[in-house]
Design an enzyme around this catalytic site. Structure first.
Site, PDB file in Angstrom:
ATOM      1  N   HIS A  80       0.838  -1.203   0.000  1.00 45.60           N
ATOM      2  CA  HIS A  80       0.000   0.000   0.000  1.00 45.60           C
ATOM      3  C   HIS A  80       0.871   1.251   0.000  1.00 45.60           C
ATOM      4  CE1 HIS A  80      -3.207  -2.739   0.947  1.00 45.60           C
ATOM      5  NE2 HIS A  80      -2.611  -3.103   2.062  1.00 45.60           N
ATOM      6  N   GLU A  98      -1.839  -0.556   8.193  1.00 42.53           N
ATOM      7  CA  GLU A  98      -2.789  -1.522   8.724  1.00 42.53           C
ATOM      8  C   GLU A  98      -2.116  -2.413   9.741  1.00 42.53           C
ATOM      9  OE1 GLU A  98      -3.747  -3.270   4.922  1.00 42.53           O
ATOM     10  OE2 GLU A  98      -2.531  -5.036   5.311  1.00 42.53           O
ATOM     11  N   ARG A 175      -1.124  -4.530  -6.436  1.00 44.57           N
ATOM     12  CA  ARG A 175      -0.903  -5.971  -6.497  1.00 44.57           C
ATOM     13  C   ARG A 175       0.393  -6.232  -7.260  1.00 44.57           C
ATOM     14  NH1 ARG A 175      -5.655  -7.325  -8.883  1.00 44.57           N
ATOM     15  NH2 ARG A 175      -6.810  -7.232  -6.941  1.00 44.57           N
TER      16      ARG A 175
HETATM   17 ZN    ZN Z   1      -2.873  -4.906   2.996  1.00 43.76          ZN
END
Ligand code: ZN
Length: 287
Positions: A80, A98, A175
């Site tokens: 990210h 996160e 990705r």
């Molecule tokens: Zn993630």
């Protein structure tokens, strides 16, 4: 307000498993309040129209997103961006920091966090040549593990892992590798250049709690997450803008409302004291 905000999770079905967005005001899955004064309202509406529920803190959108993730298959290898990169390249979106609490994992389960490239050139070469085994850092994972994933950290959950994820309210994922899988005859899109842009090289370890509060799992710029084990009853004081209580094991009640593993709810501003009862483990998240 002396009323808990109980939400209906938005469920996402992916090729690799399911996500339950248990506290979300994100446009890709905006939870609805299921009972009480605000029944039928989206969390995003409460954020816009009733900011007093969240201590009148500033911000364009509700700051956190909590998900329970249940994987049947391996998730794609991803990374990210941070706020600066996302603002610039993703229409003003937030980046994503996160953290993961592992609710369950299979006995020989593994997880991917980090990589072994020493320079961006080496990273680019290893990606180009598909040297994934050599590039990616994979290690054992077990129930009860906790990980902080900073922006720029390559990561992936593998098959048969259940986690509770607390993150910045963002859905921006690059990705890097999807195990060459296809869905409906097509591979899912990759974002190689953006991934290479944002990946920290060399890999940087993410820090979790090193302080003296035994309940504190992590405290970073975007959130603080504490963990408690309840056997019987315990009183808590909600003195933050808001708190999110997420059940990571067992079941019980919060001020008489039943809760079980996988559930999350919001304790709003000025709620005061609340009591958790039963045999349960919880994460308490705040900003
Ligand atoms: Zn993630």
């Amino acid at each position: 307000m002396r009323e808990l905000l109980i939400l209906e999770p938005v469920v996402k079905n992916y090729i690799w498993g399911n996500e339950y967005w248990t506290v979300s005001a994100h446009p890709h899955g905006d939870d609805i309040v299921t009972q009480g004064t605000y029944r039928g309202k989206h969390l995003s509406e409460l954020w816009k129209e009733h900011r007093e529920l969240f201590g009148n803190i500033e911000g364009e959108s509700f700051p956190l997103l909590v998900k329970k993730i249940d994987s049947r298959d391996d998730l794609s290898i991803q990374v990210h961006p941070d706020n600066d990169y996302a603002f610039a390249h993703e229409n003003g979106s937030y980046g994503k920091t996160e953290c993961w609490y592992v609710i369950d994992a299979k006995p020989d389960g593994t997880i991917i966090i980090g990589h072994n490239a020493k320079t961006k050139e080496e990273l680019r070469e290893m990606i180009r040549d598909g040297r994934w085994k050599e590039l990616l850092r994979e290690f054992p994972v077990k129930k009860g593990d906790f990980f902080q994933i900073e922006p720029g950290t390559v990561h992936a959950i593998k098959n048969h892992t259940v986690i509770m994820e607390i993150q910045q309210n963002s859905d921006i994922t690059y990705r890097l590798y999807d195990y060459d899988r296809v869905k409906d005859g097509k591979p899912r899109p990759l974002h190689i250049e953006k991934s290479i842009d944002v990946i920290n090289v060399p890999h940087r370890e993410c820090r979790t709690n090193a302080g003296d509060d035994p309940n504190r799992l992590v405290s970073c710029e975007y959130y603080t997450v504490d963990k408690y084990e309840i056997n019987g009853s315990r009183e808590f004081l909600q003195d933050k803008p808001f708190e999110i209580v997420s059940v990571i094991g067992g079941s019980g009640t919060i001020d008489g409302t039943s809760i079980k593993e996988g559930d999350s709810l919001i304790v709003p501003f000025a709620y005061g004291k609340y009591v958790l009862s039963g045999e349960l483990s919880v994460l308490i998240s705040s900003v």
